[in-house]
Scaffold this active site. Structure first.
Site, PDB file in Angstrom:
ATOM      1  N   SER A  94       0.790  -1.229   0.000  1.00  0.00           N
ATOM      2  CA  SER A  94       0.000   0.000   0.000  1.00  0.00           C
ATOM      3  C   SER A  94       0.823   1.280   0.000  1.00  0.00           C
ATOM      4  CB  SER A  94      -0.959  -0.004   1.189  1.00  0.00           C
ATOM      5  OG  SER A  94      -0.252  -0.200   2.391  1.00  0.00           O
TER       6      SER A  94
ATOM      7  N   HIS B  35      -5.487  -3.847  -2.128  1.00  0.00           N
ATOM      8  CA  HIS B  35      -5.192  -2.814  -3.132  1.00  0.00           C
ATOM      9  C   HIS B  35      -5.073  -3.383  -4.545  1.00  0.00           C
ATOM     10  CE1 HIS B  35      -4.614   0.825  -0.736  1.00  0.00           C
ATOM     11  NE2 HIS B  35      -4.031   0.078   0.180  1.00  0.00           N
TER      12      HIS B  35
ATOM     13  N   LYS C 155     -12.547  -0.577  -0.658  1.00  0.00           N
ATOM     14  CA  LYS C 155     -11.706   0.107  -1.646  1.00  0.00           C
ATOM     15  C   LYS C 155     -12.395   0.037  -3.013  1.00  0.00           C
ATOM     16  CE  LYS C 155      -7.514   0.000   1.072  1.00  0.00           C
ATOM     17  NZ  LYS C 155      -6.935  -0.984   1.958  1.00  0.00           N
TER      18      LYS C 155
HETATM   19  C1  LIG Z   1      -6.908  -1.206   3.432  1.00  0.00           C
HETATM   20  C2  LIG Z   1      -6.341  -2.501   3.802  1.00  0.00           C
HETATM   21  C3  LIG Z   1      -6.891  -3.267   4.831  1.00  0.00           C
HETATM   22  C4  LIG Z   1      -8.000  -2.733   5.710  1.00  0.00           C
HETATM   23  O1  LIG Z   1      -9.226  -2.858   5.068  1.00  0.00           O
HETATM   24  P1  LIG Z   1     -10.557  -2.420   5.856  1.00  0.00           P
HETATM   25  O2  LIG Z   1     -11.627  -3.201   5.196  1.00  0.00           O
HETATM   26  O3  LIG Z   1     -10.679  -0.949   5.691  1.00  0.00           O
HETATM   27  O4  LIG Z   1     -10.353  -2.813   7.281  1.00  0.00           O
HETATM   28  C5  LIG Z   1      -6.369  -4.515   5.079  1.00  0.00           C
HETATM   29  N1  LIG Z   1      -5.337  -4.997   4.373  1.00  0.00           N
HETATM   30  C6  LIG Z   1      -4.757  -4.281   3.385  1.00  0.00           C
HETATM   31  C7  LIG Z   1      -3.614  -4.863   2.617  1.00  0.00           C
HETATM   32  C8  LIG Z   1      -5.237  -3.015   3.072  1.00  0.00           C
HETATM   33  O5  LIG Z   1      -4.659  -2.305   2.109  1.00  0.00           O
END
Ligand SMILES: *Cc1c(COP(=O)(O)O)cnc(C)c1O
Length: 414
Positions: free
Chosen positions: A202, A230, A262
């Site tokens: 990320s 991502h 996302k």
């Molecule tokens: C954004 C992200 C999360 C968290 O996701 P949420 O559903 O907002 O808790 C977990 N793992 C990775 C790799 C992320 O990029």
């Protein structure tokens, strides 16, 4: 009596004093994060309090589905049909047919047996290691994995005494092999080896080399877990994720974790996908789902529609890819260096945290919303502006970003 009430007063004073001091230091170092407030939906342009309409280049709304009319309507319909929520955890009376539908859709999307939803991917990562791993197992994690994986493993290790863990160098299959070799020689290893990686990292926007990781896992009989939060909706021709980017069938990944917060609608929620029996075990023993409420119906419905749209319109992924190429070209044209990859995360390294924050503030004045990340989110000296691209962006948004970056370069890097 007096002594003890003095002592009590002292402990609260201690907390108030140190909290004040931490915040004062952050402020003094230019590291204090201020929350920006949006007064409308997430989209290519957002209405930002104090700034008006700005081009948004910092959300994870990769496919532009967060404010898609069908996704919004599915949420509204779900709210009308099921009410505000389940008022229950899944195993008591919190499983609605919209959860079943969503979980079938996720399993079909990946082409795996089964999936199980959570209120966040953070929760999914808290559940997976603590539930599937047992004492005598070992979990080996990439050093740049997401905080939720790190904390999920810490939690599992503290619950399951005798669960071993290790860390390997970012994206380095040799380092992973060395770690597995070391663990194999450890007499405390009596169970299963697990390897976990982000699909797309990320903060770097780099991509895990899954074929190499899989080959090492096969050599040691290790299970491979990928959190593709991502990568989902972004990587591969049809947005299936990082495995598709490498032309690997989904069955080469033992378990997926991912987010619905996302690309897949951006509401909230997460999931684990893989074998049916592992999902059944999560239903029996996953503490986040045994003791915490189910995903709200409105989100189950809107996320389900978002996935259906992705399945139906792979051209959204192609548009995102074209936008990514245009944005990266714009950043280079402005004279900045961007970490190269095919992902929608374009980090511009500026080293100093205070500088990253100041640049981000200046970009806002120029009508472009990009966030600066510094310590402790990234290591000291590696502060960056993280530009994130969406399929919702049109040429004027990308031009606005490029022009603002050109101005920024003139002002900050003379
Ligand atoms: C954004 C992200 C999360 C968290 O996701 P949420 O559903 O907002 O808790 C977990 N793992 C990775 C790799 C992320 O990029």
């Amino acid at each position: 009596m007096t002594t003890s009430s003095n002592a009590i007063a002292k402990t609260t004073e201690n907390f108030q004093g140190r909290t004040h001091e931490i915040l004062r230091q952050l402020q003094q170092n230019g590291q204090l994060k201020l929350l920006q407030t949006i007064e409308g939906p997430m989209d290519a342009t957002v209405k930002l309090r104090g700034y008006g309409d700005v081009a948004c280049f910092c959300s994870n709304n990769y496919l532009g589905l967060a404010n898609h009319p069908e996704v919004v309507q599915a949420g509204v319909d779900g709210l009308r049909k099921y009410g505000a929520g389940t008022a229950s955890v899944r195993f008591i009376c919190g499983t609605f047919d919209c959860h079943e539908t969503l979980e079938k859709t996720i399993a079909r999307f990946y082409g795996v047996e089964s999936s199980y939803s959570f209120t966040s991917c953070w929760n999914a990562n808290e559940a997976i290691f603590a539930t599937l791993c047992e004492p005598g197992d070992a979990v080996v994690s990439d050093e740049l994995n997401h905080a939720s994986i790190i904390d999920g493993i810490r939690l599992a290790v503290s619950i399951k005494k005798g669960l071993l863990r290790g860390v390997y160098k970012n994206g380095d299959a040799k380092s992973l092999a060395a770690k597995l070799e070391e663990l194999r020689a450890n007499p405390e290893l009596t169970g299963t080896l697990w390897v976990v990686t982000d699909g797309v990292f990320s903060m770097e926007g780099s991509v895990a080399n899954l074929p190499e990781l899989r080959a090492v896992c096969d050599r040691y009989g290790a299970m491979l877990i990928m959190d593709d939060s991502h990568g989902t909706g972004v990587m591969g021709a049809t947005g299936r994720g990082t495995h598709e980017h490498w032309n690997m069938p989904a069955t080469k990944i033992d378990y997926f974790t991912g987010t619905l917060g996302k690309a897949l609608g951006g509401g909230a929620g997460g999931y684990i996908a893989g074998s049916r029996e592992a999902m059944t075990l999560l239903v029996q023993r996953g503490r986040p789902t045994l003791f915490s409420n189910a995903l709200p119906a409105t989100i189950a419905c809107s996320a389900n529609r978002a996935i259906e749209i992705l399945e139906r319109e792979p051209q959204r992924v192609a548009k995102l890819r074209a936008n990514v190429a245009a944005v990266r070209a714009g950043i280079r044209k402005a004279g900045f260096t961007v970490l190269e990859s095919e992902t929608a995360i374009c980090p511009i390294i500026v080293h100093d945290t205070a500088k990253a924050i100041a640049m981000s503030r200046r970009l806002l004045e120029l009508g472009v919303f990009v966030i600066g990340f510094g310590f402790p989110v990234v290591p000291e000296g590696h502060a960056r502006l993280r530009v994130q691209v969406s399929a919702a962006h049109e040429q004027p948004h990308i031009d606005a970003l490029t022009n603002a970056l050109i101005k920024l370069k003139g002002e900050f890097d003379k």
